[in-house]
Write a protein that holds these residues in place. Structure first.
Motif, PDB file in Angstrom:
ATOM      1  N   LEU A  47       0.814  -1.216   0.000  1.00 21.13           N
ATOM      2  CA  LEU A  47       0.000   0.000   0.000  1.00 21.13           C
ATOM      3  C   LEU A  47       0.846   1.265   0.000  1.00 21.13           C
ATOM      4  N   VAL A  48       1.988   1.231   0.693  1.00 24.98           N
ATOM      5  CA  VAL A  48       2.841   2.419   0.759  1.00 24.98           C
ATOM      6  C   VAL A  48       3.341   2.801  -0.633  1.00 24.98           C
ATOM      7  N   PHE A  49       3.687   1.794  -1.440  1.00 25.70           N
ATOM      8  CA  PHE A  49       4.178   2.062  -2.798  1.00 25.70           C
ATOM      9  C   PHE A  49       3.144   2.838  -3.611  1.00 25.70           C
ATOM     10  N   PHE A  50       1.899   2.373  -3.616  1.00 19.87           N
ATOM     11  CA  PHE A  50       0.869   3.024  -4.419  1.00 19.87           C
ATOM     12  C   PHE A  50       0.433   4.361  -3.810  1.00 19.87           C
ATOM     13  N   TYR A  51       0.419   4.423  -2.508  1.00 18.33           N
ATOM     14  CA  TYR A  51       0.100   5.681  -1.820  1.00 18.33           C
ATOM     15  C   TYR A  51       1.050   6.784  -2.291  1.00 18.33           C
ATOM     16  N   CYS A  52       2.337   6.494  -2.229  1.00 20.36           N
ATOM     17  CA  CYS A  52       3.356   7.498  -2.567  1.00 20.36           C
ATOM     18  C   CYS A  52       3.352   7.827  -4.053  1.00 20.36           C
ATOM     19  N   LEU A  53       3.259   6.794  -4.906  1.00 24.05           N
ATOM     20  CA  LEU A  53       3.254   7.032  -6.350  1.00 24.05           C
ATOM     21  C   LEU A  53       2.071   7.922  -6.734  1.00 24.05           C
ATOM     22  N   GLY A  54       0.922   7.649  -6.159  1.00 28.53           N
ATOM     23  CA  GLY A  54      -0.251   8.461  -6.462  1.00 28.53           C
ATOM     24  C   GLY A  54      -0.081   9.907  -6.058  1.00 28.53           C
ATOM     25  N   TYR A  55       0.465  10.140  -4.879  1.00 30.83           N
ATOM     26  CA  TYR A  55       0.624  11.514  -4.414  1.00 30.83           C
ATOM     27  C   TYR A  55       1.704  12.262  -5.194  1.00 30.83           C
TER      28      TYR A  55
END
Length: 589
Positions: free
Chosen positions: A127-135
């Motif tokens: 989840l951290v990977f997608f959270y950061c990429l999205g932001y």
């Protein structure tokens, strides 16, 4: 997970949660691959190797995540209207919200399956990977398309975080106290209700909405790191000791069960994972809802109209795909997204449908609420944010109080019905209060009533669903309920966008006719920041307010009508006794 065994267990007749828990309270002795997934084995093995320091680290990690999750939700929400308006595409807010809601729904089973198959720590890493990429994409976007893509990717991580916290809390609490612990997770909203309003106002005034998104690409990994590291450490220690969930006798400390065994190659393990989470079923489900809902958000604007061949084709395809999804799940999928046993269990089914209709009603009036207040009320940014978060504050306070009441009474069905009735009252009163000239006090009271009813109902419905399944089905049952709520989010957002895009341009053209030319009217429709520049022109501004008032009332009337459905459904939910079984190794040992 053995599907036939799961369905058999879920369909056994039992009079209460207490009786059900009594029957299934004996710990499992399955080795991985014989009825218990490796992820679940890790969870239950981890509970055997905790020490005082690791327990403290675990709860500190939960506290950090809860605070950042709250801060994220209460600040980034306000940036959406500014971001879309900066691209002169404010009306697309509903389309983006619909796409995000579909992702929010479909990622919940994926996140639950990742957590059950690979482990809780691995799911947090995902989840951290997608959270950061999205932001990062949101902060650096140069077009509405990139903004939408960033918002969708971010929602992959957001959806995973939302359900993982609920699953972890379910791992470490019993039914009696679970709702209270889930509510306490929202405790930071009490602080951020005031703090976040000032933060978002300062960010917008000094740095702009881009930094408002970008800073969370740094904050989120830092907040998630403590619990992720703690879980990885505990999993490593459990693996080193060679324990599974029942490998160690609590009384003697002796090993009395086989060690964990999982020698499958990674590709085989990954293929089994795709089959277990029904990847094709999720793809069909998401595609069907996307084809059905997204066109609703695009018609009657600058893009296309209802009689457009592309719109008709998407609506027809969406309906056909969703109809095809039913036989696929029933006859083709080895482990369906929606286990048939859940549809035979009213204690799971009705809370899911209650969540669906409740969220449809909520997002019908919530999607454009901030825009309405921004244009029709001459409030400061801080005051606008205070109002936007009033309902969240009420949800948190009354959710916590509901947890205490549930723990004391050990019952929750009656709370569910009362909560939904109060929420219905709050939505209905908004038809009057949402008038552009409605008093501030009346507006706030309606938000408080909705939060009061919503807090009670949310705590009750999810708890009822979780209480009717075994621990190894906890993630799937939680995902099932939250998935339908998220689909309700998507439907509500899509309907709101369709109504907004249908009525708002017509109302502006009608009420501003002779005052402004078509280009100026279009610019008001496209950007709320442009709309408020006409406050000095009383005639034009009155026309704008009248247009917003008329459109918002239509949204509220539809929302009120739909809010009646959850109240009716609540009468069909079976009550249950909130047992003390499944006492956690981490909390009430």
């Amino acid at each position: 997970m053995n599907r036939s065994h799961s369905e058999h267990e879920l369909n056994e007749e039992h009079g209460s949660s207490h009786e059900y828990n009594e029957k299934h309270s004996a710990p499992s002795v399955d080795v991985v691959g014989e009825g218990q997934t490796e992820g679940l084995a890790k969870v239950e093995a981890v509970q055997r190797v905790w020490g005082p320091k690791s327990r403290i680290a675990f709860w500190i990690g939960i506290a950090l995540i809860s605070y950042v999750y709250s801060l994220d939700g209460e600040t980034t929400y306000t940036y959406q209207t500014y971001a879309t308006s900066s691209f002169n595409q404010h009306s697309l807010l509903g389309a983006i919200a619909t796409a995000q809601a579909i992702i929010l729904a479909c990622m919940k089973p994926v996140a639950a399956k990742i957590a059950d198959t690979f482990g809780r720590a691995e799911a947090f890493t995902f989840l951290v990977f997608f959270y950061c990429l999205g932001y990062i994409l949101l902060a650096s976007c140069t077009s509405i398309n990139t903004y939408a893509a960033g918002g969708i990717i971010y929602y992959v991580g957001y959806s995973c975080l939302e359900i993982l916290i609920q699953i972890i809390i379910g791992d470490v609490t019993n039914l009696r106290w679970r709702s209270l612990l889930s509510s306490l997770y929202s405790l930071p909203f009490l602080v951020n209700w005031a703090v976040a309003s000032n933060i978002s106002a300062d960010v917008l005034a000094q740095s702009g909405w881009r930094w408002g998104y970008g800073m969370f690409a740094i904050i989120v990994p830092a907040a998630v790191a403590p619990i992720t590291i703690t879980l990885y450490w505990a999993q490593h220690r459990a693996k080193k000791l060679g324990v599974v969930a029942t490998n160690i006798n609590d009384a003697t400390g002796e090993s009395d069960a086989p060690r964990i065994v999982s020698n499958q190659p990674f590709l085989r393990k990954f293929w089994n994972f795709l089959v277990d989470m029904d990847a094709l079923g999720l793809l069909i489900f998401a595609a069907g809802w996307a084809c059905l809902l997204v066109p609703l958000t695009l018609v009657n604007g600058a893009y296309t109209t209802w009689n457009s061949p592309s719109i008709i084709a998407m609506l027809v395809c969406g309906g056909v795909i969703l109809l095809a999804f039913i036989p696929y799940e029933a006859y083709v999928a080895k482990i369906p997204v929606f286990p048939l046993a859940f549809f035979r269990n009213p204690t799971i089914l009705f809370p899911a449908f209650i969540g669906f209709f409740d969220f449809v009603s909520f997002y019908l009036q919530y999607t454009y609420q901030y825009s309405f207040i921004f244009v029709t009320k001459d409030w400061s940014t801080v005051d606008q944010n205070y109002f936007a978060y009033t309902q969240t504050l009420a949800l948190t306070v009354f959710g916590i109080l509901t947890g205490f009441v549930q723990a004391y009474t050990r019952r929750t069905k009656w709370l569910l019905t009362i909560g939904l009735c109060i929420r219905l009252l709050g939505v209905g009163l908004m038809i009057k209060s949402k008038g552009a000239h409605g008093t501030t006090g009346f507006l706030v009271i309606c938000q408080v009533l909705q939060g009061l009813g919503g807090g009670i109902a949310a705590c009750s419905s999810q708890l009822l669903a979780q209480g009717s399944v075994r621990h190894q089905d906890l993630g799937t049952a939680t995902a099932f309920v939250l998935l339908w709520a998220a689909i309700g989010n998507a439907v509500g957002s899509a309907l709101a966008a369709a109504i907004w895009r249908d009525h708002m341009p017509k109302q502006l053209a009608q009420n501003l006719n002779g005052l402004l030319n078509s280009t100026e009217i279009d610019s008001i429709y496209a950007s709320i920041t442009t709309a408020i520049t006409y406050r000095s022109d009383e005639a034009v501004y009155d026309g704008i307010i009248t247009s917003y008032d008329y459109t918002m009332k239509i949204l509220l009337i539809v929302a009120t009508a739909i809010a009646v459905v959850p109240v009716i459904l609540s009468f069909f939910v079976k009550d249950m006794y909130l047992s003390d079984k499944y006492v956690s190794f981490l909390f009430f040992a």
